[in-house]
Motif scaffolding. Structure first.
Motif, short mmCIF file in Angstrom:
data_model
loop_
_atom_site.label_atom_id
_atom_site.label_comp_id
_atom_site.label_asym_id
_atom_site.label_seq_id
_atom_site.Cartn_x
_atom_site.Cartn_y
_atom_site.Cartn_z
N ALA A 96 11.85 -5.98 -11.13
CA ALA A 96 13.26 -6.08 -10.75
C ALA A 96 13.80 -4.76 -10.23
N ILE A 97 13.16 -3.66 -10.61
CA ILE A 97 13.68 -2.35 -10.21
C ILE A 97 12.66 -1.53 -9.44
N GLU A 98 11.51 -2.11 -9.11
CA GLU A 98 10.46 -1.34 -8.44
C GLU A 98 9.95 -2.09 -7.21
N ARG A 99 9.71 -1.32 -6.12
CA ARG A 99 9.21 -1.89 -4.88
C ARG A 99 8.00 -1.08 -4.40
N GLN A 100 7.16 -1.76 -3.63
CA GLN A 100 6.06 -1.08 -2.95
C GLN A 100 6.38 -1.06 -1.46
N LEU A 101 6.54 0.15 -0.92
CA LEU A 101 6.96 0.33 0.47
C LEU A 101 5.77 0.77 1.32
N THR A 102 5.57 0.09 2.46
CA THR A 102 4.56 0.48 3.43
C THR A 102 5.27 0.81 4.74
N GLY A 130 -0.78 7.25 9.10
CA GLY A 130 -0.15 6.12 8.43
C GLY A 130 -0.79 4.81 8.82
N PRO A 131 -0.33 3.69 8.29
CA PRO A 131 0.86 3.61 7.42
C PRO A 131 0.59 4.16 6.02
N TYR A 132 1.72 4.56 5.36
CA TYR A 132 1.66 5.12 4.02
C TYR A 132 2.26 4.11 3.04
N VAL A 133 1.76 4.14 1.80
CA VAL A 133 2.20 3.19 0.78
C VAL A 133 2.76 3.97 -0.41
N LEU A 134 4.00 3.62 -0.82
CA LEU A 134 4.65 4.27 -1.95
C LEU A 134 5.18 3.22 -2.91
N LYS A 135 5.22 3.58 -4.20
CA LYS A 135 5.91 2.76 -5.20
C LYS A 135 7.21 3.47 -5.54
N LEU A 136 8.34 2.79 -5.36
CA LEU A 136 9.65 3.42 -5.50
C LEU A 136 10.55 2.57 -6.38
N TYR A 137 11.54 3.22 -6.99
CA TYR A 137 12.51 2.53 -7.84
C TYR A 137 13.84 2.38 -7.11
N THR A 138 14.50 1.28 -7.37
CA THR A 138 15.71 0.94 -6.62
C THR A 138 16.88 1.87 -6.92
N ASP A 139 16.84 2.61 -8.03
CA ASP A 139 17.93 3.56 -8.30
C ASP A 139 17.69 4.89 -7.59
N ASN A 140 16.64 4.96 -6.77
CA ASN A 140 16.36 6.14 -5.95
C ASN A 140 16.18 5.66 -4.51
N PRO A 141 17.28 5.19 -3.86
CA PRO A 141 17.17 4.47 -2.58
C PRO A 141 16.83 5.35 -1.38
#
Length: 458
Positions: A96-102, A130-141
């Motif tokens: 719910a609060i984590e995404r994987q961005l490419t 690239g492309p680069y892949v990151l795991k990010l949290y939604t409270d750090n947009p």
């Protein structure tokens, strides 16, 4: 057949072309491509390539289309190397609060040299494409993209709001029984204390997800070294640095979280610092007349501040430092009505100027009462022999007893002090290094003194 003219040079400004083409039966159009050569270092400006058809026995020319001019533009690729955006981002929901961005960054000012790319606190710098892949949290947009290009002095930066571009997401469901990796998902602020107007003492506990039974090593970038101790953690921070990077590691997994501590530090409690030690006054316990010009006072200093550590007290030029609790007795002369009280604690020394005589208004006279024994000095051997002088003193019970040994010229040889004398006190002076002759021994208390003459025989 055709000729090529103009200001551009074949083989230098564009790839060499043939000077003729062949049409097959039924063909009406042939396309030739002019391929410019990048030689922008010459700074020649725009150049032209003029194609002119020539007469032949097998074809006729159209007089209106005998020539064509192509302009080869100067490659003014002198723009500053920069990141101008992100191409083809995709977003996958991990929780719910984590995404994987490419994603792939878009650059301007490329020279063909090696580019090194990274994301602050998320991806270490790399020359991998690239492309680069990151795991990010939604409270750090918003993440900060960074890149450098070999041979280019400047570092390119780009603040990218990935969450705003992460509208269509795909949910990843971990396999049953497979735990997710460690992540810091938030911070619980335990307390926030005001140290100064620009400084706070923060106590907090990080919140984790995906942890296992292994120890978690926690740290705060540039503020707290890594520790496996469980929180809450306490650090002192300045208000001009409102965001800190909290970091955690478990096994081979690491996680970081940008935490705006100041925004969560709204209700603060001042830190009460202990007041500095000070002497604020003096309580006179007793003031007695020893003679017309001498008094004995008993005083108790009054303090504020300080800690629970022992206080060392003394009267400048009158008493030695002591950690004993008062009251303190001091013999003083009336021509010295002002004394300086001193106290020290934990390396801090304070003073208080005290007019004792002004507070010694109703003294009671000390006489030689029947209850007070006379001071007596007895020499156990006179003349003194074998380099030793044995002395016995009585009549100083409960008082400070001072013994002073001098030669006939008044030069001090040795002293001895008893803080609280008994009914009889004995002391031995070493006089082995003194020449034969007369010595003087003075015994004194606050109220009495006696001097005896001693003969040193050998």
């Amino acid at each position: 057949n055709y000729t090529i003219g103009g200001t551009a040079t074949p083989g230098e400004d564009f790839a060499t072309l043939p000077t003729s083409v062949t049409f097959i039966d039924g063909q009406s159009v042939i396309t030739e491509e002019l391929d410019p050569i990048d030689n922008n270092e010459d700074e020649e400006g725009d150049e032209t390539a003029v194609f002119s058809l020539t007469d032949g026995d097998d074809y006729d020319l159209d007089p209106t289309e005998e020539a064509a001019t192509i302009v080869i533009k100067e490659n003014n690729n002198n723009s500053v190397f920069s990141i101008v955006g992100v191409t083809k981002p995709s977003c996958t929901t991990l929780s719910a609060i984590e995404r994987q961005l490419t994603f792939t960054p878009r650059y301007e000012g490329l020279t063909g040299k090696t580019v090194r790319f990274g994301v602050v606190n998320e991806l270490v710098s790399t020359t991998a494409l690239g492309p680069y892949v990151l795991k990010l949290y939604t409270d750090n947009p918003v993440i900060m993209l960074k890149a450098t290009q070999q041979g280019t002095e400047n570092e390119a930066s780009f603040a990218y709001n990935w969450l705003a571009n992460c509208t269509s997401t795909t949910v990843i469901t971990p396999p049953v029984g497979q735990p997710s990796s460690l992540a810091i998902i938030g911070v619980t602020t335990v307390s926030c204390l005001t140290v100064t107007t620009t400084q706070r003492q923060l106590q907090f506990t990080p919140q984790y997800s995906g942890s296992n039974s292994q120890p978690i090593s926690f740290s705060v970038a540039n503020e707290m070294v890594a520790t496996t101790a469980a929180g809450p953690y306490t650090i002192t921070l300045y208000t001009d640095n409102p965001t800190i990077i909290v970091q955690a590691a478990q096994g081979t997994t690491t996680s970081s979280f940008a935490y705006n501590w100041l925004a969560n530090c709204t209700n603060t409690t001042p830190v009460v610092q202990p007041a500095a030690l000070a002497i604020t006054g003096v309580t006179v316990k007793n003031c007695q007349t020893l003679s017309a010009s001498k008094r004995e006072i008993s005083i108790l200093p009054q303090y504020t501040g300080g800690s629970e550590q022992p206080i060392t007290f003394w009267v400048a030029n009158e008493t030695l430092p002591t950690t004993n609790a008062g009251p303190y007795s001091v013999g003083l002369y009336t021509d010295n009505p002002v004394i300086t009280l001193k106290a020290a604690q934990n390396g801090t020394e304070v003073s208080f100027v005290y007019n004792w005589l002004a507070n010694c208004q109703s003294p009671s006279r000390i006489g030689t009462s029947e209850s007070q024994a006379a001071l007596q000095v007895q020499l156990l051997g006179n003349p003194a022999r074998n380099g030793r002088l044995n002395v016995q003193v009585s009549g100083a019970t409960g008082q400070v007893l001072n013994l002073s040994l001098t030669d006939s010229q008044g030069k001090q040889i040795d002293t001895h002090q008893v803080e609280q004398a008994g009914s009889q006190e004995q002391h031995t002076f070493d006089v082995s290094h003194q020449s034969t002759g007369t010595l003087l021994l003075r015994a004194s208390t606050a109220t009495q003194s006696q001097t005896v003459r001693i003969i040193k025989a050998d």
